[in-house]
Design an enzyme around this catalytic site. Structure first.
Site, PDB file in Angstrom:
ATOM      1  NE  ARG A 274      32.732  56.253  38.266  1.00  0.00           N
ATOM      2  CZ  ARG A 274      33.932  55.847  38.675  1.00  0.00           C
ATOM      3  NH1 ARG A 274      34.111  54.429  38.982  1.00  0.00           N
ATOM      4  NH2 ARG A 274      34.901  56.727  39.148  1.00  0.00           N
ATOM      5  CG  HIS A 278      32.316  53.260  42.763  1.00  0.00           C
ATOM      6  ND1 HIS A 278      31.585  52.291  41.868  1.00  0.00           N
ATOM      7  CD2 HIS A 278      31.790  52.992  43.971  1.00  0.00           C
ATOM      8  CE1 HIS A 278      31.230  51.530  42.561  1.00  0.00           C
ATOM      9  NE2 HIS A 278      31.201  51.594  43.832  1.00  0.00           N
ATOM     10  CE1 TYR A 287      38.741  56.484  39.649  1.00  0.00           C
ATOM     11  CE2 TYR A 287      38.729  56.732  41.849  1.00  0.00           C
ATOM     12  CZ  TYR A 287      38.062  56.677  40.951  1.00  0.00           C
ATOM     13  OH  TYR A 287      36.584  56.661  40.939  1.00  0.00           O
TER      14      TYR A 287
HETATM   15  C1  LIG Z   1      32.367  41.071  45.860  1.00  0.00           C
HETATM   16  C2  LIG Z   1      32.476  42.386  45.949  1.00  0.00           C
HETATM   17  N1  LIG Z   1      33.448  42.997  45.881  1.00  0.00           N
HETATM   18  C3  LIG Z   1      34.134  44.525  46.160  1.00  0.00           C
HETATM   19  C4  LIG Z   1      33.004  45.133  46.278  1.00  0.00           C
HETATM   20  C5  LIG Z   1      33.254  46.718  46.448  1.00  0.00           C
HETATM   21  N2  LIG Z   1      32.842  47.452  45.241  1.00  0.00           N
HETATM   22  C6  LIG Z   1      31.638  47.962  44.984  1.00  0.00           C
HETATM   23  S1  LIG Z   1      31.588  48.464  43.384  1.00  0.00           S
HETATM   24  C7  LIG Z   1      32.990  47.973  42.863  1.00  0.00           C
HETATM   25  C8  LIG Z   1      33.223  48.154  41.515  1.00  0.00           C
HETATM   26  C9  LIG Z   1      32.416  47.705  40.401  1.00  0.00           C
HETATM   27  O1  LIG Z   1      32.904  47.973  39.341  1.00  0.00           O
HETATM   28  P1  LIG Z   1      32.074  47.564  37.931  1.00  0.00           P
HETATM   29  O2  LIG Z   1      31.691  46.196  37.837  1.00  0.00           O
HETATM   30  O3  LIG Z   1      32.854  47.982  36.700  1.00  0.00           O
HETATM   31  O4  LIG Z   1      30.694  48.531  37.998  1.00  0.00           O
HETATM   32  P2  LIG Z   1      30.535  49.836  38.161  1.00  0.00           P
HETATM   33  O5  LIG Z   1      30.565  50.459  39.587  1.00  0.00           O
HETATM   34  O6  LIG Z   1      31.555  50.506  37.200  1.00  0.00           O
HETATM   35  O7  LIG Z   1      29.031  50.030  37.645  1.00  0.00           O
HETATM   36  C10 LIG Z   1      33.598  47.399  43.850  1.00  0.00           C
HETATM   37  C11 LIG Z   1      34.855  46.932  43.966  1.00  0.00           C
HETATM   38  C12 LIG Z   1      31.833  44.484  46.045  1.00  0.00           C
HETATM   39  N3  LIG Z   1      30.609  45.344  46.270  1.00  0.00           N
HETATM   40  N4  LIG Z   1      31.555  43.226  45.838  1.00  0.00           N
END
Ligand SMILES: Cc1ncc(C[n+]2csc(CCOP(=O)(O)OP(=O)(O)O)c2C)c(N)n1
Ligand SMILES: Cc1ncc(C[n+]2csc(CCOP(=O)(O)OP(=O)(O)O)c2C)c(N)n1
Ligand SMILES: [Mg+2]
Ligand SMILES: [Mg+2]
Lengths: 379, 325, 379, 325
Positions: A274, A278, A287
């Site tokens: 990425r 985010h 971080y």
């Molecule tokens: C159930 C839930 N918990 C927390 C969140 C907040 N949140 C949104 S994206 C994210 C991280 C996701 O990481 P990843 O699965 O690696 O996907 P990426 O964003 O890296 O594509 C979090 C914690 C959420 N959307 N849903």
């Protein structure tokens, strides 16, 4: 961008990612014939163009967000190969269950840019009527699901959808996107387990972009990688270079064909990075170190595919320029349109909760429409 | 026609809906060979085969998530949750997904799914085999919630739910499963979702109940009549949400009094909502404060279950006091 | 029962269970010295006695349930070795997080039989005040958790508990019991994943008794077995003959020691068989063939350990008889007591919801106590 | 003393509670290095280290399940759920486990845990970053539910919650996080759980609100005074459950009128419960029908969020109409 022949290193993983990643495009743009998916000139150029377009849109949306013109954006900088090449490898009759970074896949399937931007602005023309945040699009006509925010929920649904097709003896595979973080979710476990037990034609596309907001991949699991989680569910797992469009295409295509043959699901770990925050709400400098980002920038998936195109003599600076300016023109016009459009009407709040509007929502709509207006509405 | 209990009536409905429409499928824990722990799906596995009557792994989130996916595809899945108390692992899929799909996709996607699950006490199930979580789902916009009290309605409402294009929570009062028998057509029919029924006419006080407590309300109405000459009008809600408010308001306009009975805990239970809806439409008709007779605000107990439930002994005084207020 | 030397076959698994199960007790009761945990005579006799006692209690409770004297029972017929030997292998300072079949483990730790029966009857002396169904006991003084019905919830709690100990640098391991069915639950995934990432001193005790009510193990997972799920979480997984008390003891003990050394969690699959119905509410003839049950009965865990005891000269018919009659006497007295005791008072309904009784529960208690009584109460 | 916003006040509380008691630990997604997506836990990782400020894998069920285990051991975990909208994967652990541990174990086990989570709209979060699910937890016996409206109360209530031996859901109104600054002692103090506060005295109508809507209620009270000479008494509930009913009833006995404001959908929202509790204690004091001003019974929208929220423009007419009824 330079179109001269150049060396683009194969994804520069830190030690955790160093082993056994399936790669096709070499540093000089050549490929290993045995591994090459042998895409036609047309397909590979189209794929490249889609990746470039996706990036241009991402960059523009980030800018619009900073200017306060768009509320939010969650982008795919650095993940263009893994998103676009996997989308390309799925057959048009297959269905995509998105996470939230895959607008590029939706556009690749022909969804109009205008419709995407109307969703980003949540205006009256937006298919979802401004009900959801930006980047929560839906594209049924394009065999594409409906984005929701909760991590992982699309996984079991993708399995159920493909299962339904299987029960109806229809040749449909689902491709479901999710992040490295999502492998920790309950949904991942349920989806993988059901898919394994019932041999469901679902391809699990894990975009391992190393980060889940601020949490690094090694904090998600103690397993040696994500692909090896497949064994716990009795299905094959493959680690693939997700910055290599050809490796991604080949790997996903094989899994799709396997699923279509009735041999069941596959977990594909697409090793990528990425490159941005985010989302527009995030500042990753809190971080992670710049060095890490810079390392990965060197194996930028777009550069890598471009080197391959140049190697095949399919692309040059002039084409790049034309394509970029085409994208700019299109973007400009769509943004203007999207911004000019009105907000959705109040009535839109009160419909589509249930098939037919029940009495209480009719009353609430009437009260809302009749009532005084708030001091300010967004938009 | 024939005498059926609720288990048989629901089974008969599933059989006829599955025969009518091959898109209807059943899935859940132990629904297959053994026909469900309450035997509601008995015989379906033999009749429709393992592709349409599916024993799943032990994961309610997976069951409902997969069922949503099937519904998106166009099937009409009828997942079973073994006890309503075990619906919570599927809560996210129900609340965040099933309930919001139509709205969030601008009507592009729909989830025609019926989640069947036994609710309520009366079988000595303690904390985890007795709950009545309806208010959690009524609070969640985008779901329909149904709870029949008798075999006839159970069959007709389930058929309506299966043919409905919205996600429906279908709560089956397990205390009634085998306790009541009545004439149920073997042919198929529907009882419309969204219509309550006045099951006992009266003039002094309106009683709203559903599921197993309907019978307690009826028994209490008789006793209040005998003991205190109180004439109770008893409404069987049948569909909890969207609620048939007109039937209730019409009755309260006549009686001026309202008692709501439910097994779930009182705090933020459906009783408060029903009363406040009537307040919003007919406050000036109240001749006495509206009253709730409900489960207590504790977990559901085992040994003293009959002290917990809002049975006849607690409804009768509520009727008499309200009528005499 | 025969106390003469006899041949008790090693767990008679169907093909799915045929490979690589760690076994110690041979058919003739001898052991492989390299694998033998070398329990003292006293310990092994105690363990055997506990297993016999557990079975006797189970059988009696089933009878009481059929007579309508007890409301419900969920037993451990056939799983005595896997439950008792694992409990024995945990150190007294370690904590047990039970599923619902492990009353034997609680009694092994010294919990009075009387207290267990008071719980079965939900009477006024029951620690949980008749609030929960039978077999939902609690035993904090015995380092034993609180049984609840929802499948899997104890797993993450066991991890959190051991994690807390680790943070406080206290030498505590948690042993958590669960079934093959529970491996499909979200909780299993979360617990295994957290335990792996944070190297938590938890020993995961998967009683693979082949059935989850009517659903066979192969319907829970497509993985080759349950132990191999450990890899997805970066921890070791071991398949152990759960009908072999010595194999179970040895395997669990090693995992406990490993955890105590700070080397993290272990998943142990204890291959066993649920010889009875799921609970007194279940009739297993609806979904499995007698042959299967009979096959497993031949490697009854009690017979197997007894053969070993006889081989060591530690047990004979007379001892068996004395022990059985001791159990009967104890059981009879405890049942009588439990049945004689009154129901819990109404006040018990309204306390322990929160630390201090809030106003609304005070009012509800008063209303309930003052109000008319229901026509019938259970008990 | 110093001016703090709510983010700073909560941060200050966590810091002082963690200093006071080494059993207090923080865990959740992104709570460590980055200090939470709202920066509420900023600096704690650096101060207390990674053993006490723990970035977890992405699994709310795991976070809460592990926190319960920690609490059983004797720690005082303070898990963060990134948005209340993402609490559902932990719903089973909260409802089936945390809420019932004390009761089901006869008081042997307790779960001193505080689940912190941002709630409510106003940040353009759409369906999944805006919800207010309090009524689901109020319905569940065995939990305390707190929702401060300002920095001072946030710090004091959180300290009280952390020292409390019951599981507490601590809802933080994210719209207020940085919108309000006030004097907050840097030393530690508690605001007792279970006490509402009359924050504006009045005689004509009682308004009950909490969290971000408190400010809307106050603004509406001023405007109703100016526009319609209506004198509103505004109560900041602070603790939602167990509710401080006395303060509300006392006020209603004086005003004869009641308006409840909340962001959550109306159906089975906490508003109905509050009104019915007052009905049960003071029905005859009502001089006008009690009224709810709430979110609509739809998912939470994005573009028209301000049409969804029960903001001042909707509260003012409710106050005036109720007062003039
Ligand atoms: C159930 C839930 N918990 C927390 C969140 C907040 N949140 C949104 S994206 C994210 C991280 C996701 O990481 P990843 O699965 O690696 O996907 P990426 O964003 O890296 O594509 C979090 C914690 C959420 N959307 N849903
Ligand atoms: C969340 C949840 N879903 C369903 C049930 C009903 N149920 C009780 S035991 C059981 C089967 C458990 O099987 P397994 O985990 O193998 O344990 P075993 O009973 O074989 O020891 C089921 C489905 C439950 N208690 N909890
Ligand atoms: Mg990621
Ligand atoms: Mg089992």
């Amino acid at each position: 961008m330079q179109a001269e022949k150049q060396v683009v290193p194969i994804c520069t993983p830190d030690s955790a990612y160093a082993e056994d990643v399936f790669t096709v495009i070499q540093e000089d743009g050549s490929t290993d014939a045995a591994k090459d998916p042998k895409l036609t000139d047309e397909t590979v150029v189209e794929l490249y163009q889609a990746m470039v377009r996706t990036r241009a849109i991402d960059l523009r949306l980030e800018k619009l967000q900073r200017q306060g013109r768009v509320g939010f954006h969650v982008g795919s900088l650095g993940e263009e190969a893994c998103i676009l090449a996997s989308a390309a490898a799925l057959r048009p009759t297959d269905w995509i269950f998105p996470c939230y970074r895959e607008f590029g896949a939706l556009l690749y399937r022909g969804f109009p840019l205008q419709a995407y931007l109307d969703n980003m602005y949540g205006n009256a023309v937006d298919q979802v009527q401004g009900r959801q945040m930006p980047d929560h699009y839906t594209g049924k006509a394009y065999h594409f699901g409906s984005v929701s925010s909760p991590i992982g929920t699309q996984l079991t649904q993708a399995v159920g959808f493909a299962w339904a097709a299987k029960l109806k003896a229809q040749d449909v595979v689902t491709g479901v996107y999710f992040g490295d973080g999502a492998t920790s979710s309950s949904e991942f476990h349920c989806a993988m387990n059901f898919a394994g037990v019932f041999k469901i034609p679902t391809v699990f596309l894990c975009r391992n972009n190393r980060w889940a907001i601020s949490v690094p991949a090694e904090r998600q699991t103690a397993s040696k990688d994500f692909a090896s989680k497949a064994e716990a569910y009795g299905m094959p797992g493959v680690r693939c270079d997700g910055n290599d469009a050809l490796a991604t295409y080949r790997t996903v295509r094989e899994a799709v064909e396997r699923a279509a043959r009735g041999e069941g699901p596959t977990l594909i770990e697409l090793v990528t990075y990425r490159m941005g925050g985010h989302s527009t709400s995030d500042d990753p400098r809190a971080y992670r170190v710049d060095q890490e980002v810079e390392g990965w920038q060197q194996s930028d998936p777009i550069l890598r595919l471009r080197t391959h195109l140049v190697h095949r003599g399919l692309w040059d600076d002039a084409q790049e320029e034309t394509w970029q300016s085409q994208i700019e023109t299109e973007l400009k016009s769509c943004i203007e349109q999207a911004e000019a459009r009105p907000k959705p009407p109040i009535a839109s709040l009160f419909h589509d909760v249930l098939e037919r509007q029940p009495w209480h929502l009719k009353e609430q709509q009437e009260a809302c429409e009749a009532g005084p207006r708030p001091e300010a509405n967004h938009g | 026609m024939g005498q059926m209990n609720m288990v048989q009536a629901i089974n008969s409905c599933l059989r006829s809906e599955m025969t009518r429409n091959e898109d209807v499928i059943v899935l859940g824990e132990d629904v297959g060979k053994v026909g469900g722990v309450f035997r509601v799906t008995q015989g379906l596995y033999e009749e429709f085969g393992e592709d349409r009557v599916i024993d799943t792994p032990l994961a309610e989130g997976g069951i409902v998530g997969a069922a949503i996916g099937m519904a998106l595809y166009g099937l009409r899945p009828v997942p079973e949750i073994q006890f309503a108390d075990f619906i919570y692992p599927a809560f996210d899929q129900l609340v965040s997904e099933a309930a919001k799909y139509r709205y969030r996709s601008g009507g592009e996607y729909t989830v025609p799914m019926v989640v069947r699950t036994p609710v309520g006490g009366g079988i000595r199930g303690g904390h985890y085999h007795s709950q009545s979580p309806e208010s959690l789902f009524i609070h969640t916009a985008g779901l329909k919630v149904v709870c029949p009290s008798n075999p006839f309605d159970a069959k007709g409402l389930l058929a309506a739910a299966i043919r409905d294009d919205d996600p429906v929570l279908f709560f089956e009062p397990k205390r009634v499963y085998r306790a009541v028998k009545m004439e149920v057509p073997s042919s198929d029919y529907t009882v419309p979702i969204g219509q309550a029924k006045v099951v006992r006419a009266g003039t002094d006080v309106t009683v709203v109940a559903w599921g197993a407590m309907l019978f307690e309300a009826l028994a209490a109405a008789d006793e209040a009549q005998a003991q205190g000459e109180v004439s109770s009008e008893v409404i069987d809600l049948r569909t909890l949400w969207p609620i048939d408010i007109d039937t209730i308001v019409e009755s309260v306009k006549k009686t001026g009094r309202l008692v709501v009975v439910h097994e779930a805990p009182k705090a933020c239970g459906f009783g408060a909502e029903i009363i406040q809806l009537v307040t919003e439409k007919a406050f000036l008709h109240f001749e006495a404060p509206p009253v709730r007779v409900t489960g207590w605000d504790t977990p559901f107990p085992y040994t003293l279950e009959n002290e917990y439930l809002p049975l006849k002994h607690r409804i009768v005084p509520a009727l008499i006091e309200t009528a005499r207020f």
